[in-house]
Design an enzyme around this catalytic site. Sequence first.
Site, short mmCIF file in Angstrom:
data_model
loop_
_atom_site.label_atom_id
_atom_site.label_comp_id
_atom_site.label_asym_id
_atom_site.label_seq_id
_atom_site.Cartn_x
_atom_site.Cartn_y
_atom_site.Cartn_z
N SER A 56 28.36 69.14 68.33
CA SER A 56 28.32 69.34 69.77
C SER A 56 27.66 68.13 70.43
CB SER A 56 27.53 70.62 70.09
OG SER A 56 28.18 71.76 69.57
N GLY A 57 27.79 68.07 71.76
CA GLY A 57 27.27 66.93 72.49
C GLY A 57 28.33 65.98 72.97
N HIS A 58 29.60 66.23 72.56
CA HIS A 58 30.71 65.36 72.95
C HIS A 58 31.67 66.07 73.91
CE1 HIS A 58 29.17 62.84 69.83
NE2 HIS A 58 29.50 63.68 68.88
N LYS A 106 37.58 63.44 62.51
CA LYS A 106 37.00 62.15 62.88
C LYS A 106 36.29 61.54 61.68
CE LYS A 106 34.31 63.39 66.29
NZ LYS A 106 34.35 64.84 65.95
N ASP A 111 31.62 65.06 58.68
CA ASP A 111 32.89 65.71 59.04
C ASP A 111 33.89 65.60 57.89
OD1 ASP A 111 31.59 65.92 61.44
OD2 ASP A 111 33.20 65.07 62.64
N HIS A 220 27.29 58.69 68.76
CA HIS A 220 26.01 59.32 68.45
C HIS A 220 24.84 58.37 68.72
CE1 HIS A 220 29.09 61.05 65.71
NE2 HIS A 220 28.54 62.18 66.12
#
Length: 358
Positions: A56-58, A106, A111, A220
């Site tokens: 999360s955060g994107h 990605k 991931d 990030h």
Amino acid sequence: MMKKLINNPDDIVRESLEGMAIAHSDLIKVHLDPDFIYRADAPIKNKVAVISGGGSGHEPMHGGFVGDGMLDAACPGQVFTSPTPDQMLEAAKQVHGGVGVLNIVKNYSGDVMNFEMAAELTVSEGIPVRNILIDDDVAVKDSLYTQGRRGVGVTVLVEKICGAAAAVGYPLNQLADLCRKVNLNGRSMGMALTSCTTPAKGSPTFNLGDNEIEVGIGIHGEPGRERLPLKPADEITEMLALSIIDDPAYSRTVREWDETKGDWIELELTDPTFQTGDSVLAFVNSMGGTPVSELYIVYRKLTEICEQKGLKIVRNLVGPYITSLDMQGCSITLLKLDDELIKLWDAPVKTPALRWGR
């Protein structure tokens, strides 16, 4: 002092998912423990399910792209943390329509590892699966999070294009080939004016001076190519655009699941370079804290550079679609288009964050 519209940092992902489910109940549903977002009408019989995910955060990537004509499900990890294999497995079981699952991954170490484990678990459940890697960032070959190039802006484009292809009936292997094609024909590069602040840490992830920029930053906060004095928008745009357009062919080895062999295989892949006369999609993206008005200044210069280089922009996307929390900065993505990709890009889409044609 950190100022954010949050309650408890530990509850951000769950509370955000709950709010998203309420706001878009006509399009999506949210499953908690394990967390994933999925189409309200899933599973769709005889349609390959398209799944992606990441930390999360994107936002709006990936959950904002779940819906008709795009993703069937998205798996959100904690902020800047990869989702877990059980999230991906349960999402696949929820949305599998009987003809397989395409995982769009990605190129970040967590991931890649977790999606590989998830693929093996998914196959053990009798669900055909293909994992396709996205690695479009020309800034650096290796970083804190990756072996090889990072997966960034092309991820948004490939989710739209492959979602459209799945909707019109592409079978799993053809859809995997298409996903790989989009990745190979797209390149991205970003820059930061400021750091981002993760809620758990409460302070910037890196330090930039008042008159400094980081060119080639990761989503990030990973280091880029170089740290430079602040420059006008046109000069920054030129640095990013020329790094993409003039990027030489890039070769690498990737692992993909082979349904026939029932095992992982290695493929040698090389991107084509941009050539005079190419038609392209130009994507100017906010890293989260940059207003759209500034993105249009970047897009204005980008069109001029593409024209000088003999590239024809035939489609565009401008806005905050793959972000890094509150980071100020932008990224540019160029994707070489053909008739197939243009048709699939133009196809109707209806998700919380991207919609046209309906």
